[in-house]
Design a protein around this motif. Structure first.
Motif, PDB file in Angstrom:
ATOM      1  N   GLY A   1      -2.524   0.722  29.670  1.00  0.00           N
ATOM      2  CA  GLY A   1      -1.392   0.752  28.770  1.00  0.00           C
ATOM      3  C   GLY A   1      -0.063   0.559  29.464  1.00  0.00           C
TER       4      GLY A   1
ATOM      5  N   ASP B   1      -7.923  -2.781  26.621  1.00  0.00           N
ATOM      6  CA  ASP B   1      -7.018  -1.797  26.036  1.00  0.00           C
ATOM      7  C   ASP B   1      -7.313  -1.595  24.559  1.00  0.00           C
ATOM      8  N   VAL B   2      -7.763  -2.663  23.890  1.00  0.00           N
ATOM      9  CA  VAL B   2      -7.939  -2.596  22.448  1.00  0.00           C
ATOM     10  C   VAL B   2      -9.090  -3.497  22.004  1.00  0.00           C
TER      11      VAL B   2
ATOM     12  N   GLN C   1      -8.572   1.632  22.337  1.00  0.00           N
ATOM     13  CA  GLN C   1      -8.014   1.687  20.991  1.00  0.00           C
ATOM     14  C   GLN C   1      -8.781   0.706  20.109  1.00  0.00           C
TER      15      GLN C   1
ATOM     16  N   ASN D   1     -11.561   7.517  14.763  1.00  0.00           N
ATOM     17  CA  ASN D   1     -10.260   7.449  15.443  1.00  0.00           C
ATOM     18  C   ASN D   1      -9.723   6.037  15.599  1.00  0.00           C
TER      19      ASN D   1
ATOM     20  N   VAL E   1      -7.161   3.038  15.213  1.00  0.00           N
ATOM     21  CA  VAL E   1      -5.699   3.023  15.168  1.00  0.00           C
ATOM     22  C   VAL E   1      -5.219   2.395  13.863  1.00  0.00           C
TER      23      VAL E   1
ATOM     24  N   ARG F   1       1.271  -0.083  16.623  1.00  0.00           N
ATOM     25  CA  ARG F   1       0.568   1.193  16.540  1.00  0.00           C
ATOM     26  C   ARG F   1      -0.342   1.398  17.748  1.00  0.00           C
ATOM     27  N   VAL F   2      -0.964   0.329  18.206  1.00  0.00           N
ATOM     28  CA  VAL F   2      -1.817   0.420  19.392  1.00  0.00           C
ATOM     29  C   VAL F   2      -0.986   0.850  20.593  1.00  0.00           C
ATOM     30  N   ARG F   3       0.161   0.213  20.774  1.00  0.00           N
ATOM     31  CA  ARG F   3       1.004   0.548  21.923  1.00  0.00           C
ATOM     32  C   ARG F   3       1.498   1.995  21.849  1.00  0.00           C
TER      33      ARG F   3
ATOM     34  N   LYS G   1       0.004   4.490  20.389  1.00  0.00           N
ATOM     35  CA  LYS G   1      -1.134   5.377  20.636  1.00  0.00           C
ATOM     36  C   LYS G   1      -1.442   5.443  22.135  1.00  0.00           C
ATOM     37  N   ILE G   2      -1.409   4.303  22.799  1.00  0.00           N
ATOM     38  CA  ILE G   2      -1.681   4.272  24.237  1.00  0.00           C
ATOM     39  C   ILE G   2      -0.612   5.054  24.995  1.00  0.00           C
TER      40      ILE G   2
ATOM     41  N   ALA H   1      -1.068   8.752  24.486  1.00  0.00           N
ATOM     42  CA  ALA H   1      -2.250   9.229  25.212  1.00  0.00           C
ATOM     43  C   ALA H   1      -1.950   9.376  26.694  1.00  0.00           C
TER      44      ALA H   1
END
Length: 276
Positions: A3, A55-56, A82, A100, A102, A120-122, A124-125, A128
């Motif tokens: 991330g 990452d996703v 993610q 869970n 995203v 949203r992914v960024r 969340k990373i 975290a």
């Protein structure tokens, strides 16, 4: 996961070649995503995800064999990146978020909707990473201080360490965690505290707050000039005591301003001096 890089590494999982190609083009058009692999089914994804550590994942749910939901559930917990589900059907949204995910994006995909999913992914990373760093720091400090990470977390939330730097080592507020929330209770508002098994009941301003902590750990957070233990399971705010009643068996009962009566056991009778 990675991330901290500017470009996120993604894997697209869909059994339709045209759908994979279209999603790849839209993701690459965003400029901050690199599609490092494509998978046409769940079994292939179970091999590629651990090998590439993306990452996703962009996952279609309805695929032959192992569907997208079951594929994610079969990934090792520590290796799950993610997840964004991209599907033509909206009836799986609840199940998607139970694993869970995203985001849940419906086909045909709009560019703006895909951009929102990546934001949203960024987020969340990033959250975290911060949580992981904080957890590692708390564990390290816990080893040095021999206090549990939970107690340190409560002290941090209450500003206990700022108090130590300022001269007083006792926090002005006690942090009480309950159901994912932290309530900050001013120490000055506490009337008394009693134990209920593994939990402490903090009585303050007419309310009772429950926290999982030992009596000893909680006692260490309270200023002994203001709070004293009068029983193995009771701590009282000295300023709330209105009356002391002696009994012939050597015990005392303390009457608080609100009329509450608390028992002071014989082993703590030396504490009477604090009330005089």
């Amino acid at each position: 996961m990675s991330g901290n890089r500017d470009r996120l590494r993604a894997i697209v999982i869909d059994d339709e070649p045209l759908a994979r190609k279209g999603l790849r083009l839209r993701l690459e058009a965003l400029g901050d995503v690199e599609v490092i692999a494509e998978c046409s089914n769940g079994r292939e994804a179970l091999e590629q995800v651990p090998a590439h550590r993306p990452d996703v994942l962009f996952v279609d749910i309805q695929m032959p064999g192992i569907d997208g939901l079951h594929m994610v559930q079969q990934l090792p917990r520590e290796e799950i990146p993610q997840v964004v589900f991209v599907t033509a059907y909206d009836q799986y949204a609840v199940e998607a978020f139970e694993v869970n995910a995203v985001d849940y994006v419906l086909k045909p995909i709009e560019e703006e909707r895909l951009r929102i999913a990546m934001e949203r992914v960024r987020e969340k990373i990033a959250s975290a990473d911060i949580a992981s760093q904080r957890e590692q720091l708390l564990e390290a400090v816990a080893d040095l201080t021999r206090e549990s990470p939970d107690v340190l977390e409560q002290k941090l939330a209450a500003g206990a360490f700022q108090g130590e730097l300022g001269g007083s080592r006792f926090p002005e507020k006690i942090a009480i965690k309950d159901a994912g929330r932290i309530t900050l209770v001013p120490a000055a508002d506490i009337d008394w505290i009693d134990a209920a098994g593994d939990y402490m009941c903090v009585h303050a301003s007419g309310e009772t707050h429950v926290m999982r902590i030992t009596m000893k750990e909680l006692e260490q957070q309270l200023d002994p000039a203001k709070f004293q233990r009068i029983h193995r399971s009771t701590i009282v705010n000295l300023g709330r005591v209105r009356e002391i009643c002696a009994h012939i068996n050597g015990e005392y009962h303390l009457v608080l301003n609100n009329g509450e009566r608390l028992k002071m056991s014989r082993s703590y009778k030396s504490k009477v001096q604090h009330f005089l």
